[in-house]
Motif scaffolding. Structure first.
Motif, PDB file in Angstrom:
ATOM      1  N   VAL A 122       1.841   1.793  -3.544  1.00  0.00           N
ATOM      2  CA  VAL A 122       0.677   2.251  -4.321  1.00  0.00           C
ATOM      3  C   VAL A 122       0.397   3.720  -4.005  1.00  0.00           C
ATOM      4  CG1 VAL A 122      -1.802   1.977  -4.697  1.00  0.00           C
ATOM      5  CG2 VAL A 122      -0.350  -0.042  -4.490  1.00  0.00           C
ATOM      6  N   GLY A 123       0.414   4.064  -2.725  1.00  0.00           N
ATOM      7  CA  GLY A 123       0.129   5.430  -2.298  1.00  0.00           C
ATOM      8  C   GLY A 123       1.065   6.433  -2.941  1.00  0.00           C
ATOM      9  N   ILE A 124       2.356   6.104  -2.994  1.00  0.00           N
ATOM     10  CA  ILE A 124       3.315   7.022  -3.604  1.00  0.00           C
ATOM     11  C   ILE A 124       3.117   7.044  -5.118  1.00  0.00           C
ATOM     12  CG2 ILE A 124       5.770   7.400  -4.061  1.00  0.00           C
ATOM     13  CD1 ILE A 124       6.278   6.239  -1.246  1.00  0.00           C
ATOM     14  N   SER A 178       0.828  -1.219   0.000  1.00  0.00           N
ATOM     15  CA  SER A 178       0.000   0.000   0.000  1.00  0.00           C
ATOM     16  C   SER A 178       0.858   1.263   0.000  1.00  0.00           C
ATOM     17  CB  SER A 178      -0.931   0.021   1.206  1.00  0.00           C
ATOM     18  OG  SER A 178      -1.763  -1.105   1.190  1.00  0.00           O
ATOM     19  N   VAL A 179       2.003   1.196   0.700  1.00  0.00           N
ATOM     20  CA  VAL A 179       2.904   2.351   0.709  1.00  0.00           C
ATOM     21  C   VAL A 179       3.313   2.687  -0.716  1.00  0.00           C
ATOM     22  CG1 VAL A 179       5.233   3.139   1.311  1.00  0.00           C
ATOM     23  CG2 VAL A 179       3.806   2.027   3.034  1.00  0.00           C
TER      24      VAL A 179
END
Lengths: 465, 111
Positions: free
Chosen positions: B17-19, B14-15
């Motif tokens: 994907v978030g970036i 998720s980290v």
């Protein structure tokens, strides 16, 4: 055990949040993106009403819960509809703060459940719980101070007092110590004290930050709340909280770094600059050095007989609500065949991207808004640069004076234009509190007065030509 | 796989994907993006509902209700205010019908 269908719905909601962020990063898809996010959130929130969560036969206290949702939602909607676009930064700060506060409370309640259930929840769960309580409280208190600073309920200057650095260190160590204690021997009281220490730490973190840097702090606290929600999701064993929180935490951190770079500052410098001694801001006193001032008629002539005009709008423009008159002026100049653009500094306004929102409100066409990198090469060809309610973003001290608080911040090269006109209320310096040498240059003219009033006069003067 | 490791995997992915999803955002949209991301973490409302609805301790329920109110302000207010900002970005494009376009061009020529 959570039923499979619930987990699948949560997965779909998590995907909605990814699509929402993806959509929000482009102007064409942004609104749809936001609506997808909202839809995902509504569905995710509705799910617990339709299954048996955590071993209870049904969700208890449903009427109370629904009542609380209605109250919160009504408050949110009223706030969101009433807020002026100029006040957007503090609104975001406030919404962020209540989210962080909610996460901390949820973690405290979950801690109580864990203790009551007995058994060993695993140290990892306890670490995540402590993290949520502490950082959620930091985010809450920090956001409230940010709100107060931006709403001018308190001074926007850095608040520094003797022993601040020490108090800061003690609060941080206290937070770490209590978290360790919570992991080793979980009790509710340790959790509550940890939350209180978090509140104190949040205050100490934001108080020394100067007004001009506050936007970065909003973004950072936003990322904090995201990570808090992610940790909370792990504690509750809820995948949608984990994914949503992590997305916000990661993108928020990235965004914070982007913004800090646009201001030419490092995040540590913004947060701890004032702690290292000395203020990050100057005196903020009005100068009495001689300047060249002119009336609206003179400025109207300068503008009307130029070939190329660049407008540099700042927060002062929006505060005076002069953006509609400004658009009228630009339309008039456009009708005379003059090429006019708006030069938008990345941190114009009080929050990155804020100026775009403010001008969008005045229905300024998107194509006329030029980003800094796009327009900086064009200033040397501009006949007139009209600076309205901006100051720090055109202050050459950022390039020339190594000691200045804004030194290193990329600025708009307004000083390269043939003529610069500042519309200012007074000689008071900008938000960063330092004097602007550009005001005293030979080719600079000042038009004093309230931006809305002067802009109206300017429009009439151009019309009369 | 260990349960905690599964969660860690989701977190790490998720980290990234978030970036990745916001890496190309233009500074024009920084404010709505921040506000939209802010609304997304309002999903803690779900957590608040779950902890409140699964306990019968009076104090815990009261605290839970406070958390629900706060989280609902965050979530609902966040999405509404973001939409309000983005609405303005869309509105200003104002695609004029082609006939009007022609008329404007015509009058311009007459001048």
């Amino acid at each position: 055990m959570t039923p499979t269908w619930v987990q699948l719905v949560y997965l779909a909601c998590a995907v909605c949040f990814i699509l929402a962020l993806k959509g929000l990063s482009g102007p064409k898809t942004a609104r749809t993106g936001n609506l997808i996010g909202a839809a995902g959130a509504v569905v995710a929130v509705a799910v617990p009403f339709f299954y048996k969560p955590n071993g209870v036969d049904h969700l208890h206290h449903v009427p109370l819960i629904l009542g609380a949702i209605v109250i919160g939602a009504a408050g949110g909607v009223i706030g969101a509809r009433r807020v002026q676009m100029t006040q957007m930064p503090q609104m975001v700060a406030l919404f962020n703060g209540v989210g962080g506060g909610a996460a901390a409370l949820v973690a405290l309640l979950e801690l109580r459940e864990i203790i009551e259930a007995g058994g060993d929840p695993g140290w990892f769960v306890l670490v995540a719980t402590a993290f949520t309580i502490f950082v959620g409280s930091v985010s809450f208190a920090g956001s409230v101070v940010t709100f107060a600073k931006l709403q001018e309920l308190m001074t926007s200057a850095p608040v520094v007092f003797p022993g601040l650095a020490l108090a800061f260190a003690v609060a941080l160590l206290g937070g770490v110590g209590l978290s360790t204690q919570l992991v080793v021997d979980p009790t509710l009281w340790v959790g509550i004290v940890l939350g209180i220490v978090g509140l104190v730490f949040g205050l100490l973190l934001v108080l020394p930050v100067g007004g001009a840097d506050v936007p970065i702090v909003i973004s950072l606290l936003n990322a904090f709340t995201g990570l808090t929600v992610a940790a909370g999701g792990y504690v509750l064993g809820n995948v949608v909280l984990l994914v949503a929180g992590t997305l916000v935490g990661a993108s928020g951190t990235f965004l914070t770094l982007l913004m800090a770079r646009a201001m030419g500052r490092s995040v540590t410098n913004i947060l701890f600059g004032a702690l290292k001694g000395g203020s990050t801001l100057g005196g903020g006193v009005a100068s009495d050095r001689p300047v060249k001032s002119a009336g609206p008629e003179d400025v109207a002539i300068m503008l009307a007989y130029a070939d190329r005009v660049i407008i540099v709008p700042g927060y002062g423009l929006a505060v005076a609500q002069a953006q509609h008159s400004l658009r009228e002026l630009v339309d008039l100049l456009g009708e005379r065949g003059i090429e006019v653009d708006y030069a938008i500094h990345p941190v114009a306004g009080r929050m990155p991207g804020h100026m775009n929102v403010l001008l969008a409100e005045a229905q300024v066409p998107y194509e006329q808004l030029k980003e800094m990198d796009e327009i900086n090469g064009e200033f040397k060809d501009a006949d007139v640069v009209l600076v309205v309610g901006a100051n720090d973003v055109v202050n050459p001290a950022a390039k020339t004076t190594p000691g200045a608080p804004i030194y290193g911040m990329p600025i708009l090269n307004a000083d390269e234009a043939r003529q610069v006109v500042f519309m200012k209320r007074s000689m008071r310096p900008g938000f960063a509190g330092i004097e602007n040498e550009l005001l005293f240059e030979e080719n600079t003219t000042l038009l004093f007065g309230d931006a809305k009033d002067s802009m109206g006069k300017l429009v009439n003067a151009v019309k009369a030509l | 796989m260990n349960d905690a490791v599964v969660w860690l995997t989701i977190f790490v992915l998720s980290v990234f994907v978030g970036i990745e999803v916001i890496s190309k955002v233009s500074s024009t949209l920084h404010t709505p993006l921040m506000s939209g991301a802010n609304a997304i973490h309002g999903i803690i409302l779900l957590g608040a509902i779950l902890v409140t609805g699964t306990t019968d301790n009076g104090v815990a329920v009261a605290v839970g209700l406070v958390a629900i109110v706060l989280a609902a302000v965050n979530m609902v207010g966040g999405f509404v205010v973001t939409d309000r900002m983005l609405q303005m970005f869309v509105r200003k494009k104002k695609p004029a019908p082609s006939s009007v376009d022609g008329a404007v061009e015509g009058s311009g020529g007459a001048k």
